[in-house]
Each structure stands twice: as C-alpha cells, then as structure tokens.
Design an enzyme around this catalytic site. Sequence first.
Site, PDB file in Angstrom:
ATOM      1  N   ASP A  37      25.261  27.003  37.723  1.00  0.00           N
ATOM      2  CA  ASP A  37      26.258  26.525  36.762  1.00  0.00           C
ATOM      3  C   ASP A  37      27.037  25.409  37.436  1.00  0.00           C
ATOM      4  O   ASP A  37      27.130  25.365  38.667  1.00  0.00           O
ATOM      5  CB  ASP A  37      27.206  27.656  36.355  1.00  0.00           C
ATOM      6  CG  ASP A  37      27.883  27.410  35.011  1.00  0.00           C
ATOM      7  OD1 ASP A  37      28.628  26.408  34.900  1.00  0.00           O
ATOM      8  OD2 ASP A  37      27.668  28.201  34.082  1.00  0.00           O
ATOM      9  N   ASP A  62      24.377  20.686  38.372  1.00  0.00           N
ATOM     10  CA  ASP A  62      24.615  19.840  37.203  1.00  0.00           C
ATOM     11  C   ASP A  62      23.265  19.549  36.578  1.00  0.00           C
ATOM     12  O   ASP A  62      22.505  18.711  37.069  1.00  0.00           O
ATOM     13  CB  ASP A  62      25.313  18.546  37.624  1.00  0.00           C
ATOM     14  CG  ASP A  62      25.597  17.607  36.455  1.00  0.00           C
ATOM     15  OD1 ASP A  62      25.153  17.912  35.326  1.00  0.00           O
ATOM     16  OD2 ASP A  62      26.248  16.574  36.678  1.00  0.00           O
ATOM     17  N   VAL A  63      22.935  20.249  35.495  1.00  0.00           N
ATOM     18  CA  VAL A  63      21.595  20.134  34.920  1.00  0.00           C
ATOM     19  C   VAL A  63      21.312  18.759  34.341  1.00  0.00           C
ATOM     20  O   VAL A  63      20.146  18.409  34.116  1.00  0.00           O
ATOM     21  CB  VAL A  63      21.347  21.212  33.841  1.00  0.00           C
ATOM     22  CG1 VAL A  63      21.431  22.603  34.441  1.00  0.00           C
ATOM     23  CG2 VAL A  63      22.291  21.048  32.655  1.00  0.00           C
ATOM     24  N   ASN A  89      19.508  27.272  29.961  1.00  0.00           N
ATOM     25  CA  ASN A  89      20.528  27.798  29.050  1.00  0.00           C
ATOM     26  C   ASN A  89      21.815  26.978  28.999  1.00  0.00           C
ATOM     27  O   ASN A  89      22.579  27.092  28.037  1.00  0.00           O
ATOM     28  CB  ASN A  89      20.845  29.236  29.466  1.00  0.00           C
ATOM     29  CG  ASN A  89      22.032  29.806  28.747  1.00  0.00           C
ATOM     30  OD1 ASN A  89      21.986  30.102  27.556  1.00  0.00           O
ATOM     31  ND2 ASN A  89      23.144  29.948  29.474  1.00  0.00           N
ATOM     32  N   TYR A 155      25.547  17.205  18.646  1.00  0.00           N
ATOM     33  CA  TYR A 155      25.051  18.527  19.025  1.00  0.00           C
ATOM     34  C   TYR A 155      23.709  18.823  18.367  1.00  0.00           C
ATOM     35  O   TYR A 155      22.771  19.299  19.029  1.00  0.00           O
ATOM     36  CB  TYR A 155      26.085  19.577  18.634  1.00  0.00           C
ATOM     37  CG  TYR A 155      25.789  20.964  19.138  1.00  0.00           C
ATOM     38  CD1 TYR A 155      25.866  21.268  20.493  1.00  0.00           C
ATOM     39  CD2 TYR A 155      25.440  21.994  18.261  1.00  0.00           C
ATOM     40  CE1 TYR A 155      25.608  22.548  20.968  1.00  0.00           C
ATOM     41  CE2 TYR A 155      25.176  23.272  18.721  1.00  0.00           C
ATOM     42  CZ  TYR A 155      25.257  23.540  20.072  1.00  0.00           C
ATOM     43  OH  TYR A 155      24.991  24.811  20.535  1.00  0.00           O
ATOM     44  N   LYS A 159      19.998  19.641  20.068  1.00  0.00           N
ATOM     45  CA  LYS A 159      19.325  20.924  19.886  1.00  0.00           C
ATOM     46  C   LYS A 159      18.013  20.787  19.113  1.00  0.00           C
ATOM     47  O   LYS A 159      17.060  21.545  19.361  1.00  0.00           O
ATOM     48  CB  LYS A 159      20.263  21.914  19.199  1.00  0.00           C
ATOM     49  CG  LYS A 159      21.480  22.300  20.060  1.00  0.00           C
ATOM     50  CD  LYS A 159      21.069  22.884  21.416  1.00  0.00           C
ATOM     51  CE  LYS A 159      22.249  23.425  22.188  1.00  0.00           C
ATOM     52  NZ  LYS A 159      21.842  24.026  23.488  1.00  0.00           N
TER      53      LYS A 159
END
Length: 276
Positions: A37, A62-63, A89, A155, A159
């Site tokens: 995370d 940091d994805v 996730n 958003y 997604k």
Amino acid sequence: MKDLKDKVAVITGAGSGFGRELALLCAAENMRLVLADIDAAGLEGTQALLPAGTAALLQRCDVSQADSVQALAERTYAQYGAAHLLFNNAGVAVAGPTWTTTTDEWRWVLGVNLMGVVHGVQAFVPRMLAQQDECHVVNTASVAGLLSVPASSVYCVSKHGVVTLSECLHHELRAAGARIHVSVLCPAFVNTGIADSGRHRPPELSAANPLAEAYEARVRKAVRSGKISAAEVARITMDAVKADRFYILTHPNIKPAIEARMRDILDERAPTNPMP
C-alpha cells in the site's frame, strides 16, 4: 484454487478496505502474505489484525509506478520464491462533471486504478508463468466498469479499462494453456475509505475540479449507505477464487442496470441513466 494453505497471496491496497479484509481471509487460510500500500501506517494497522504467527511481508508501494510494482515482485520472489494469488486491488476516486475534471485527476486515477493493474500483471504474470503452478489474478474493478455513471467519468473510464483488460488477459492465458486464472471484482457501493482517497494524492497532481468537494460529499454519503460490508465483499471474492468464477458481482440488485445498458447498445438507443 481450492487449497490455499501455505500459498502466497499478494495484495495491493492492503492498508484498508477490501485489501485489509482480503488479507484477514488469506491469513485464515494459512497463506503467506505480501501486503502492499502507499499508506505505510495502514499496512501496520492491517498487520496488527492478523492472527499471531501469520507470515506477512509489508512493503510501501505506489502501484502507479511500474518500478515500484516490479520491486514488490522482486521482493516477493526473493522472500517466498513464488506468488499464487495476486489481488490488484489498490484504487482511488474523484467525482464531478467531465467538463470540470482536470488533467491531474485523469493522470492520478488512471495511474492508480488502471495502470496499477497493468503494472501488477506485467510484474507478476511472467513470473507466475515460469512457476508453472496453479495461480489466480483478481483485478478490482467496480460496477462503474460495467455502467456509465453521471459525474464519474474519470472513475468509470478507469474501471471499464480494468474490466476489458481482465477479459483480454483471461483469453490470452487460456490460449497460452497457462495454469493462471483470472477474476474481475465489480462491487457497487461499499463503506470503504475510497471516498477519502484524496489524502494520498501526489502533490504534483493536486489540481482538482472546482465542483469536487460537493460531488465527493455525495459519494461519501453513497458509500456509507452501502448495505454490504467490505468483509462480505472479501468473502464473496475468496469464494469466487475457489470456484474459478471470472465475474464477481457482489451486488445482484445492480444487474438490471447492466442489462439495460447492454440492451441500449444492442438496440442502438440513447443510454439509460443508471442512477436517475
């Protein structure tokens, strides 16, 4: 994947929400954990909830940065020699009309929500293929990846990308004869910390749309009204992994809206508002 004991689970966004609940369930299955995370304090909070004796590797990650996720994979394999269950996730959100959104908002949300999944796949799937073990990848999308919700274009775009990426990945792995399965998680409103994800927004991507505060207040109210908990979503997700189910729709009441959107497309009519 029915037998999870001693397998390795990698979870991004493990410092809160779904990630934390998934970590608890994986620990209950006696899995070895890699928890990642951007929120180091959140990771420590998750670790404090794990049963005594749980093998857990914590890493700030940091994805949105490919090298950060590659470092996570390198440390995972150095520590455990394998990864069997990957939860891509981590997620963030903004709200507001498309014409008031900022370039910074697009870069931030797409960087975390979509590129975070891309980076996870690129860092872990080649290593999973080399393992030749049975593995499973779960990408967290949203019903916003199946619908087009007003005031949520940033958003929703992120997604929708996760959903189609997951579908493509499924087809590609089947064509390759790989022992890696894929699921895409599409929950609706759940009371997690995503409505307050702006606290982790990089300062260099700080420009927010002028209506953000008002719209994000509505989002907070909506997520707090969610009738399914993060723990329940995690349980449904783990059941889906064991059953090798691709689409994970945790809120059945949203299916009529999805069906209406599909019918709008097939009938070539104007889109129905899913949240009138």
